[in-house]
Design an enzyme around this catalytic site. Sequence first.
Site, short mmCIF file in Angstrom:
data_model
loop_
_atom_site.label_atom_id
_atom_site.label_comp_id
_atom_site.label_asym_id
_atom_site.label_seq_id
_atom_site.Cartn_x
_atom_site.Cartn_y
_atom_site.Cartn_z
N ASP A 87 0.83 -1.20 0.00
CA ASP A 87 0.00 0.00 0.00
C ASP A 87 0.87 1.25 0.00
OD1 ASP A 87 -2.68 0.63 -0.18
OD2 ASP A 87 -3.17 -0.06 1.82
N GLU A 139 -14.46 -1.11 -2.31
CA GLU A 139 -14.76 -1.26 -0.88
C GLU A 139 -16.06 -0.57 -0.51
OE1 GLU A 139 -12.76 -0.78 3.56
OE2 GLU A 139 -11.57 -0.29 1.78
#
Length: 298
Positions: free
Chosen positions: A117, A215
């Site tokens: 990330d 998400e």
Amino acid sequence: MTPAQSVQPAQPETSAPSGPSAQNPRSLYGGAQNRRITVRDLAAAKERGEKWPMLTAYDAMTASVFDDAGIPVLLVGDSMGNCHLGYETTVPVTMDEIAILSAAVVRGTRRALVVGDLPFGSYQEGPEQALRNATRLVKEAGVGAVKLEGGERSLRQTELLVSAGIPVMSHLGLTPQSVNAMGYRVQGRSDEDAHRLVRDAKAAQDAGAFAVVLELVPAELAAEVTRSLHIPTVGIGAGPDTDAQVLVWTDMAGLTPGRLPRFVKQYAQLRETLGGAAKAFAEDVTGGGFPQPEHSFS
């Protein structure tokens, strides 16, 4: 992604690859294990219509367990801030922290594609900052790809990274690094927001992203996005029709305390197991049951 906050009952655990994918050497889950998974393998799985699992990982030992279990993609997510570093959100996570934990996950694995990330503040200034930090994760930590949030707003960053040979996974819908602006809620429910999300997904694909995380997105919208893209979609709270599913591993394994959102399914109760082991050890020590002669040297 953030670790979740409504407790679900534990479900039976699957200990090893099984089913048709275990017999197909091309399969991401249960297939050949003599090399690293690459983004080209994910593209081929999309063409075959194969679904695949992804988990987060933050240390070498846990990563090795998931790698041995056949999980093809491991995300060293900024969710480490919540579930391992003690932060309230993902926002404080630094490049140093991501780099150290990503390197540990790479060292603990042989087959999984490890995605690192890019944390908040590591790419928002522009493409050059994104390239500098993504290059660090590739060179220092050895990751095979990076993830960043945003579609159109991260377009130039994605384009530059891809042109430099760094595979990029995009992240849309709820983007936890923007939690201070958007809160923790389902994204894309209005027509305007849904159109924007579809546009962002196509922009990420056109910029060269190899996959898109969705998400907290309504299931029908996630299905529409999945049908409209030729790159894989990875769902977390986005229904059953995405190409892949990801969970924060501490949520999945029952280590996260408190309430969990409805999209989390627990496959173990590690918090209870570890707590029981710690209490048994403490009682052995205080009661004189440990160490015994077999645990001592003469």
